[in-house]
Each structure stands twice: as structure tokens, then as C-alpha cells.
Design a protein around this motif. Structure first.
Motif, PDB file in Angstrom:
ATOM      1  N   GLY A  31       0.830  -1.176   0.015  1.00  0.00           N
ATOM      2  CA  GLY A  31      -0.052   0.032   0.073  1.00  0.00           C
ATOM      3  C   GLY A  31       0.636   1.605  -0.090  1.00  0.00           C
ATOM      4  O   GLY A  31       0.444   2.119  -0.831  1.00  0.00           O
ATOM      5  N   PRO A  32       1.810   1.363   0.903  1.00  0.00           N
ATOM      6  CA  PRO A  32       2.735   2.775   0.965  1.00  0.00           C
ATOM      7  C   PRO A  32       3.377   2.887  -0.377  1.00  0.00           C
ATOM      8  O   PRO A  32       3.391   4.050  -0.699  1.00  0.00           O
ATOM      9  N   TRP A  33       3.741   1.809  -0.994  1.00  0.00           N
ATOM     10  CA  TRP A  33       4.666   2.134  -2.329  1.00  0.00           C
ATOM     11  C   TRP A  33       3.527   2.330  -3.459  1.00  0.00           C
ATOM     12  O   TRP A  33       3.900   3.387  -4.167  1.00  0.00           O
ATOM     13  N   LEU A  34       2.416   1.973  -3.466  1.00  0.00           N
ATOM     14  CA  LEU A  34       1.386   2.267  -4.630  1.00  0.00           C
ATOM     15  C   LEU A  34       1.019   3.648  -4.448  1.00  0.00           C
ATOM     16  O   LEU A  34       0.613   4.321  -5.333  1.00  0.00           O
ATOM     17  N   ALA A  35       0.822   4.041  -3.179  1.00  0.00           N
ATOM     18  CA  ALA A  35       0.646   5.506  -2.784  1.00  0.00           C
ATOM     19  C   ALA A  35       1.836   6.462  -3.118  1.00  0.00           C
ATOM     20  O   ALA A  35       1.519   7.769  -2.835  1.00  0.00           O
ATOM     21  N   GLY A  36       2.908   6.095  -3.315  1.00  0.00           N
ATOM     22  CA  GLY A  36       3.897   7.165  -3.499  1.00  0.00           C
ATOM     23  C   GLY A  36       5.142   7.018  -2.962  1.00  0.00           C
ATOM     24  O   GLY A  36       6.263   7.339  -3.341  1.00  0.00           O
ATOM     25  N   ALA A  37       5.087   6.308  -1.712  1.00  0.00           N
ATOM     26  CA  ALA A  37       6.519   6.179  -0.961  1.00  0.00           C
ATOM     27  C   ALA A  37       7.591   5.421  -2.034  1.00  0.00           C
ATOM     28  O   ALA A  37       7.197   4.511  -2.452  1.00  0.00           O
ATOM     29  N   ALA A  38       8.849   5.371  -1.548  1.00  0.00           N
ATOM     30  CA  ALA A  38       9.943   4.655  -2.163  1.00  0.00           C
ATOM     31  C   ALA A  38      10.026   3.357  -1.716  1.00  0.00           C
ATOM     32  O   ALA A  38      10.307   3.503  -0.509  1.00  0.00           O
ATOM     33  N   ALA A  39       9.946   2.339  -2.232  1.00  0.00           N
ATOM     34  CA  ALA A  39      10.085   1.066  -1.689  1.00  0.00           C
ATOM     35  C   ALA A  39      11.586   0.909  -1.502  1.00  0.00           C
ATOM     36  O   ALA A  39      12.487   1.255  -2.297  1.00  0.00           O
ATOM     37  N   LEU A  45       9.596  -3.423  -4.495  1.00  0.00           N
ATOM     38  CA  LEU A  45       9.077  -2.779  -5.567  1.00  0.00           C
ATOM     39  C   LEU A  45       8.659  -3.777  -6.391  1.00  0.00           C
ATOM     40  O   LEU A  45       7.285  -3.621  -7.106  1.00  0.00           O
ATOM     41  N   MET A  46       9.161  -5.048  -6.784  1.00  0.00           N
ATOM     42  CA  MET A  46       8.612  -5.965  -7.476  1.00  0.00           C
ATOM     43  C   MET A  46       7.279  -6.360  -7.004  1.00  0.00           C
ATOM     44  O   MET A  46       6.424  -6.730  -7.819  1.00  0.00           O
ATOM     45  N   ARG A  47       7.167  -6.737  -5.862  1.00  0.00           N
ATOM     46  CA  ARG A  47       5.726  -7.214  -5.257  1.00  0.00           C
ATOM     47  C   ARG A  47       4.888  -6.287  -5.453  1.00  0.00           C
ATOM     48  O   ARG A  47       3.515  -6.240  -5.656  1.00  0.00           O
ATOM     49  N   ALA A  48       5.224  -4.827  -5.150  1.00  0.00           N
ATOM     50  CA  ALA A  48       4.351  -3.890  -5.317  1.00  0.00           C
ATOM     51  C   ALA A  48       3.830  -3.644  -7.083  1.00  0.00           C
ATOM     52  O   ALA A  48       2.604  -3.534  -7.212  1.00  0.00           O
ATOM     53  N   ARG A  49       4.653  -3.963  -7.910  1.00  0.00           N
ATOM     54  CA  ARG A  49       4.223  -4.035  -9.150  1.00  0.00           C
ATOM     55  C   ARG A  49       3.234  -5.146  -9.630  1.00  0.00           C
ATOM     56  O   ARG A  49       2.306  -5.115 -10.143  1.00  0.00           O
ATOM     57  N   TYR A  50       3.733  -6.301  -8.940  1.00  0.00           N
ATOM     58  CA  TYR A  50       2.591  -7.305  -9.070  1.00  0.00           C
ATOM     59  C   TYR A  50       1.101  -7.048  -8.612  1.00  0.00           C
ATOM     60  O   TYR A  50       0.280  -7.252  -9.218  1.00  0.00           O
ATOM     61  N   THR A  51       1.319  -6.426  -7.351  1.00  0.00           N
ATOM     62  CA  THR A  51      -0.126  -5.904  -6.667  1.00  0.00           C
ATOM     63  C   THR A  51      -0.738  -4.913  -7.739  1.00  0.00           C
ATOM     64  O   THR A  51      -1.951  -5.134  -7.946  1.00  0.00           O
ATOM     65  N   ALA A  52       0.182  -4.024  -8.221  1.00  0.00           N
ATOM     66  CA  ALA A  52      -0.563  -2.991  -9.164  1.00  0.00           C
ATOM     67  C   ALA A  52      -0.966  -3.768 -10.378  1.00  0.00           C
ATOM     68  O   ALA A  52      -2.068  -3.321 -10.839  1.00  0.00           O
ATOM     69  N   TYR A  53      -0.496  -4.757 -10.990  1.00  0.00           N
ATOM     70  CA  TYR A  53      -1.102  -5.567 -12.204  1.00  0.00           C
ATOM     71  C   TYR A  53      -2.289  -5.976 -11.748  1.00  0.00           C
ATOM     72  O   TYR A  53      -3.382  -6.065 -12.398  1.00  0.00           O
ATOM     73  N   VAL A  54      -2.380  -6.639 -10.313  1.00  0.00           N
ATOM     74  CA  VAL A  54      -3.508  -7.316  -9.966  1.00  0.00           C
ATOM     75  C   VAL A  54      -4.837  -6.369  -9.783  1.00  0.00           C
ATOM     76  O   VAL A  54      -5.990  -6.504 -10.307  1.00  0.00           O
ATOM     77  N   LEU A  55      -4.602  -5.293  -9.460  1.00  0.00           N
ATOM     78  CA  LEU A  55      -5.317  -4.109  -9.052  1.00  0.00           C
ATOM     79  C   LEU A  55      -5.822  -3.228 -10.264  1.00  0.00           C
ATOM     80  O   LEU A  55      -6.464  -2.089 -10.300  1.00  0.00           O
ATOM     81  N   GLY A  56      -4.937  -3.286 -11.388  1.00  0.00           N
ATOM     82  CA  GLY A  56      -4.973  -2.599 -12.395  1.00  0.00           C
ATOM     83  C   GLY A  56      -4.601  -1.008 -12.369  1.00  0.00           C
ATOM     84  O   GLY A  56      -5.135  -0.072 -12.876  1.00  0.00           O
ATOM     85  N   ASP A  57      -3.476  -0.966 -11.652  1.00  0.00           N
ATOM     86  CA  ASP A  57      -2.985   0.674 -11.267  1.00  0.00           C
ATOM     87  C   ASP A  57      -2.042   0.773 -12.335  1.00  0.00           C
ATOM     88  O   ASP A  57      -0.564   0.826 -12.133  1.00  0.00           O
ATOM     89  N   VAL A  58      -2.403   1.204 -13.432  1.00  0.00           N
ATOM     90  CA  VAL A  58      -1.683   1.717 -14.508  1.00  0.00           C
ATOM     91  C   VAL A  58      -0.767   2.849 -14.098  1.00  0.00           C
ATOM     92  O   VAL A  58       0.409   3.056 -14.433  1.00  0.00           O
ATOM     93  N   ALA A  59      -1.098   3.853 -13.283  1.00  0.00           N
ATOM     94  CA  ALA A  59      -0.174   5.042 -12.914  1.00  0.00           C
ATOM     95  C   ALA A  59       1.132   4.456 -12.002  1.00  0.00           C
ATOM     96  O   ALA A  59       2.169   4.895 -12.181  1.00  0.00           O
ATOM     97  N   PRO A  76      -5.011  -0.339 -19.454  1.00  0.00           N
ATOM     98  CA  PRO A  76      -6.041  -1.309 -18.980  1.00  0.00           C
ATOM     99  C   PRO A  76      -6.473  -2.220 -20.260  1.00  0.00           C
ATOM    100  O   PRO A  76      -6.621  -1.695 -21.167  1.00  0.00           O
ATOM    101  N   GLY A  77      -7.104  -3.286 -19.800  1.00  0.00           N
ATOM    102  CA  GLY A  77      -7.510  -4.192 -21.075  1.00  0.00           C
ATOM    103  C   GLY A  77      -7.759  -5.705 -20.073  1.00  0.00           C
ATOM    104  O   GLY A  77      -7.925  -5.881 -19.153  1.00  0.00           O
ATOM    105  N   ASP A  78      -8.249  -6.639 -21.396  1.00  0.00           N
ATOM    106  CA  ASP A  78      -8.697  -7.723 -20.884  1.00  0.00           C
ATOM    107  C   ASP A  78      -7.298  -8.725 -20.540  1.00  0.00           C
ATOM    108  O   ASP A  78      -7.112  -9.495 -21.504  1.00  0.00           O
ATOM    109  N   GLY A  79      -6.595  -8.550 -19.590  1.00  0.00           N
ATOM    110  CA  GLY A  79      -5.509  -9.189 -19.354  1.00  0.00           C
ATOM    111  C   GLY A  79      -5.790 -10.411 -18.535  1.00  0.00           C
ATOM    112  O   GLY A  79      -6.921 -10.793 -18.243  1.00  0.00           O
ATOM    113  N   PRO A  80      -4.962 -11.403 -18.220  1.00  0.00           N
ATOM    114  CA  PRO A  80      -5.078 -12.607 -17.406  1.00  0.00           C
ATOM    115  C   PRO A  80      -5.557 -12.124 -15.954  1.00  0.00           C
ATOM    116  O   PRO A  80      -5.555 -10.896 -15.499  1.00  0.00           O
TER     117      PRO A  80
END
Length: 165
Positions: A31-39, A45-59, A76-80
Motif C-alpha cells: 500500500g505505501p509504495w502504491l501511494a508513492g513512497a519509495a520501496a 518494488l517487484m511485489r508492489a508491481r505485481y499488486t499493481a497488475y492485480v489491481l489495474g494500477d496503471v499510474a 487497462p484491458g482484458d489481461g489474465p
């Protein structure tokens, strides 16, 4: 070809388990990394990027991708449907390092097909922030789970009662 992620995936509640599989709540994990804090590490960071893919957080995906290798069309799109993350190995990428790698396997479902994205990702740290640089995809396995097979998401339930429902 663009990088596509799930559209319309609801944002998790901060108290819900983090999609990265750490066992911690989203607010205490990615959560903190997705909100802008530095991992602090490449793995975080890799875990946060996976979470962003799960949540669709393009930004977040754009912001955490190094500008020298960032694709123009992350959309965004029809991904896995991402089911589970396994971190296999980490080389360097700690708080005082300038570079590091993280090897992981991300399990997914694409329709009825199950698969695994196995990648060794490279990260660099600049001005105190980690960035995803690029990754080498290893062999990707796909298979179709039987109704009575264990679910690949790691829930411990049968596929037919979990992700196959």
C-alpha cells in the motif's frame, strides 16, 4: 504490442491481504509504495508491481518503470487474472545497492487456461528510488486444471470450488 492488465478490478480494502502473498495487510505491505513512497528494496518494488497488475494500477506501473525502457502503451484491458506470486530468488537489490534482480513466478488464469509467468527482473536505484528496468522471461508453463485438482492460486481448495467456479 502493449502491456495490458485487468480492467475493472476493484481496489482492495487496506485491511485485506496484500495480493503479493506476503501475508500482511495491503496497507502494511504494498500500500505505501502504491501511494508513492519509495520501496526500500528491489523485491518490495517487484511485489508492489505485481499488486499493481492485480489491481489495474496503471499510474503506479508507469511511475515505477525506468524511463529508458518504459513502454509507451501501458493500458487497462482484458489481461489474465493473476492468482499467486512466488518469489524464487533475489540478488542484491537491498537498501544500499544500486541494482538488483528478482526472480519470480506469477500464476495466472486466462479464460480456462492456467499459466505461469516465470521472469528474472532487473531493477536499478536512482536518487533513492527503485525502478523496474527489464526482465528475462523464462519458460512459461500452461495447463488446464482438472475440476478436482488443487487450485493454483494456493487456497488449498479444489479448482472447481475456487478459481474454476
Amino acid at each position: 504490442m502493449g502491456h495490458r492488465l485487468n480492467a475493472g478490478v476493484p481496489m482492495s480494502e487496506p485491511s485485506s491481504p496484500c495480493p503479493c502473498g506476503s501475508g500482511a495487510a495491503l496497507a502494511a505491505c504494498c500500500g505505501p509504495w502504491l501511494a508513492g513512497a519509495a520501496a526500500p528494496t528491489a523485491e518490495q518494488l517487484m511485489r508492489a508491481r505485481y499488486t499493481a497488475y492485480v489491481l489495474g494500477d496503471v499510474a503506479f506501473l508507469r511511475a515505477s518503470w525506468h524511463p529508458s525502457t518504459r513502454p509507451v502503451d501501458i493500458e487497462p484491458g482484458d489481461g489474465p487474472v493473476w492468482l499467486r506470486l512466488e518469489v524464487c530468488a533475489t540478488t542484491a537489490g537491498q537498501v544500499d545497492d544500486e541494482a538488483g534482480t528478482v526472480e519470480f513466478m506469477a500464476h495466472y488464469r486466462d479464460g480456462v487456461r492456467l499459466g505461469v509467468l516465470h521472469e528474472v527482473s532487473r531493477f536499478v536505484r536512482e536518487a533513492g528510488r527503485w525502478y523496474y528496468l527489464d526482465g528475462e522471461v523464462r519458460t512459461g508453463a500452461t495447463h488446464k486444471a482438472g475440476r478436482n485438482d488443487p487450485c493454483p492460486c494456493g487456497s488449498g481448495r479444489k479448482f472447481k470450488r475456487c478459481c474454476g467456479a
